[in-house]
Design a protein around this motif. Structure first.
Motif, PDB file in Angstrom:
ATOM      1  N   ASN A  27      51.325  44.142  12.786  1.00 58.27           N
ATOM      2  CA  ASN A  27      49.538  44.324  13.327  1.00 58.27           C
ATOM      3  C   ASN A  27      49.522  45.172  11.717  1.00 58.27           C
ATOM      4  O   ASN A  27      49.025  46.235  11.938  1.00 58.27           O
ATOM      5  N   ARG A  55      48.468  39.149  11.633  1.00 56.87           N
ATOM      6  CA  ARG A  55      49.224  39.078  12.154  1.00 56.87           C
ATOM      7  C   ARG A  55      50.628  38.732  11.231  1.00 56.87           C
ATOM      8  O   ARG A  55      50.172  37.331  11.123  1.00 56.87           O
ATOM      9  N   ARG A  67      53.006  29.699  10.843  1.00 51.70           N
ATOM     10  CA  ARG A  67      52.402  30.995  12.071  1.00 51.70           C
ATOM     11  C   ARG A  67      53.360  32.367  11.183  1.00 51.70           C
ATOM     12  O   ARG A  67      53.314  33.106  12.171  1.00 51.70           O
ATOM     13  N   LYS A  99      40.291  41.980  21.704  1.00 55.63           N
ATOM     14  CA  LYS A  99      40.706  41.111  22.566  1.00 55.63           C
ATOM     15  C   LYS A  99      41.035  41.693  23.942  1.00 55.63           C
ATOM     16  O   LYS A  99      40.428  42.535  23.414  1.00 55.63           O
ATOM     17  N   LEU A 109      39.350  42.387  16.391  1.00 53.86           N
ATOM     18  CA  LEU A 109      40.033  41.505  16.007  1.00 53.86           C
ATOM     19  C   LEU A 109      39.729  41.094  14.661  1.00 53.86           C
ATOM     20  O   LEU A 109      39.395  40.671  13.941  1.00 53.86           O
ATOM     21  N   SER A 136      44.897  37.104  15.645  1.00 45.98           N
ATOM     22  CA  SER A 136      44.384  36.107  16.599  1.00 45.98           C
ATOM     23  C   SER A 136      43.383  35.356  17.339  1.00 45.98           C
ATOM     24  O   SER A 136      42.571  36.055  16.903  1.00 45.98           O
ATOM     25  N   ASN A 137      43.257  34.301  17.783  1.00 47.56           N
ATOM     26  CA  ASN A 137      42.623  33.621  19.225  1.00 47.56           C
ATOM     27  C   ASN A 137      41.668  32.945  17.577  1.00 47.56           C
ATOM     28  O   ASN A 137      40.474  33.173  18.168  1.00 47.56           O
TER      29      ASN A 137
END
Length: 521
Positions: A463, A348, A211, A310, A322, A216-217
């Motif tokens: 970010n 991230r 990580r 997001k 995103l 994200s996602n």
């Protein structure tokens, strides 16, 4: 509407162009009303299939030689009046600011002459269906090639970082054939632009196991680390018959099923009405919105914008993008060809912990361990013996006292405990012989904080945005034969790592449209 603007209307300001190349002239396109940059506008040399696309700051540059030969620029952008600007108005020491006027609908019967609105009132979904159905008729199924400017970069604090640039020639074998499998690329030149900051932390590959760098996602396939291949896969128009990206998936079969469509007010581009269809996707973990721009006579797709946000929480003041991809096509000889493709995603990035153990010393004179940390410590958390584990050959060492001075902690072993006393003696014995290693002596720390509340070994996160962009400079519809040599780009290798370079005889006809250092005006 094509016209020369008057000198006073055209020039909004002149900016000093410090440190710029002397063999280029530079301009910046601005909305005459909002004073915002006009992004991704087409800037062509009149009478030639050669030009650039304006950058995020509205900026562009043109080789000085075109000014010396008396050339004129044709500038167009969706929703704006097309204009012509003589290059004689530029000089190589300043940036010429150029106003762009929005196209006005109240003048449509006078100014719009190329194509009229269709009388049939189609619904938004019908327009999209027809656009997809007509793709084989509107795009080129025949091989062709084009030369363009590629760049990838990251945005940190609204400034460009890690800017890589290249000039490429793409040999496309036609829309009916797989782009990834059959299209070939020749690299004319590439470089890491050292005029911009290089941040090695941001250059690390995505790592979803540790990580340290994640989206994200979402996940992003590396395709061998080749940035240009990644960009091209995310063009759902070119890849309309294969799975491109969620939630577009297969553009020809999944896109209309996955999204809800809305008919917006028409837009005008170069004197032509376009359908404007917006769309969204509901019921997922993210929010999706986008736009399609489609001609009214033959339903050709000229623009496709797709944004994934997001989902906002209660405390979010603005949406976080995103993923975003923008594709624009232009007409040439009755067929649509790529003009530009821009793709960006948020990621991230784990940055080094603010509080770390910097050094460990075994003080043989005072029989204690001295731990030195990067910051001044919070005494409450740092004074707890339970937050320190020193393990020797798998056995924990017990301590009975601790002292804290600034960023240093002294741990005093419990020598009344026989097991700890024996372990400590063995440690001293090995230390005197320089045989202490990380394998036999391990230090584990937990719940320790510094004065600012940073937790030991807890990474901080930033970010950032990653951009990949390609802008066509010249279509070569007659130059479609793929060279039979070993000088083509290796698709399973990073674009900027040991790739073959082959500069053509007319290499000086092309140039890198390097952006200004900061994206703010």
């Amino acid at each position: 509407m094509v016209k020369y603007l008057s000198f006073f209307c055209l020039i909004l300001g002149i900016f000093i162009c410090n440190g710029q190349e002397s063999d280029f002239v530079r301009g910046q396109l601005l909305d005459i009303e909002s004073r915002q940059p006009v992004v991704f506008a087409t800037v062509r040399i009149k009478g030639k299939a050669l030009g650039v696309i304006s950058n995020t700051d509205g900026g562009f540059k043109i080789p000085l030689k075109h000014k010396l030969t008396g050339e004129v620029l044709e500038i167009s952008s969706m929703g704006y009046e097309k204009i012509e600007v003589p290059l004689s108005m530029f000089n190589d020491k300043t940036i010429l600011a150029i106003n762009m006027k929005p196209a006005l609908f109240e003048l449509n019967e006078v100014t719009v002459s190329k194509r009229r609105r269709r009388a049939v009132n189609f619904s938004a979904r019908e327009i999209v269906y027809k656009a997809i159905e007509n793709l084989p008729n509107n795009v080129s199924m025949e091989p062709y090639s084009y030369v363009g400017y590629y760049r990838d970069y990251q945005l940190k604090n609204e400034s460009y970082n890690n800017l890589n640039e290249a000039l490429l020639q793409v040999y496309d074998q036609g829309f009916n054939i797989s782009d990834y499998e059959t299209s070939k690329i020749r690299i004319f030149d590439y470089r890491q632009n050292t005029d911009f900051p290089i941040d090695t932390l941001g250059l690390k590959p995505y790592d979803y196991s540790k990580r340290t760098k994640t989206i994200s996602n979402a996940t992003l396939s590396g395709y061998g680390g080749n940035e240009f291949v990644i960009l091209r896969i995310h063009n759902p128009i070119r890849n309309y018959k294969i799975n491109s990206f969620d939630f577009v998936n297969r553009f020809d079969s999944d896109f209309t099923r996955n999204h809800t469509f809305y008919k917006e007010e028409d837009v005008i581009v170069n004197g032509e009405y376009l359908y404007h269809v917006s769309f969204e996707l509901l019921g997922t973990k993210v929010e999706v919105k986008g736009d399609l721009y489609i001609t009214q006579d033959n339903f050709a797709i000229t623009g496709f914008n797709y944004i994934t946000y997001k989902k906002q929480g209660k405390g979010d003041s603005e949406k976080t993008i995103l993923f975003e991809t923008k594709v624009e096509y232009i007409e040439e000889g009755g067929k649509m060809y790529l003009s530009y493709h821009s793709m960006n995603n948020s990621f991230r990035l784990a940055t080094p912990p603010k509080l770390q153990l910097e050094d460990t010393t075994l003080d043989l004179n005072r029989n204690q361990f001295i731990l030195e940390f990067t910051n001044l410590l919070d005494e409450k958390s740092a004074s707890r013996l339970s937050n320190y584990d020193i393990i020797f050959n798998g056995e924990p060492l017990k301590f009975d006292a601790i002292t804290i001075i600034g960023n240093e902690v002294s741990l005093i072993p419990d020598l009344d405990n026989k097991k700890s006393r024996d372990l400590f003696r063995e440690i001293i014995y090995l230390a005197n012989r320089d045989k202490i290693t990380s394998e036999n002596l391990r230090i584990e720390l937990k719940r320790i904080k510094d004065e600012k509340g940073n937790l030991i070994n807890e990474p901080d996160y930033e970010n950032r945005k990653q951009f990949r962009e390609f802008f066509v400079q010249e279509l070569q519809l007659e130059s479609s034969i793929v060279p039979k040599d070993n000088l083509l780009m290796k698709k399973n290798r990073p674009l900027f790592k040991n790739q073959p370079i082959n500069k053509p005889d007319n290499f000086k006809d092309y140039w890198m449209n390097t952006p200004l250092p900061n994206i703010k005006n």
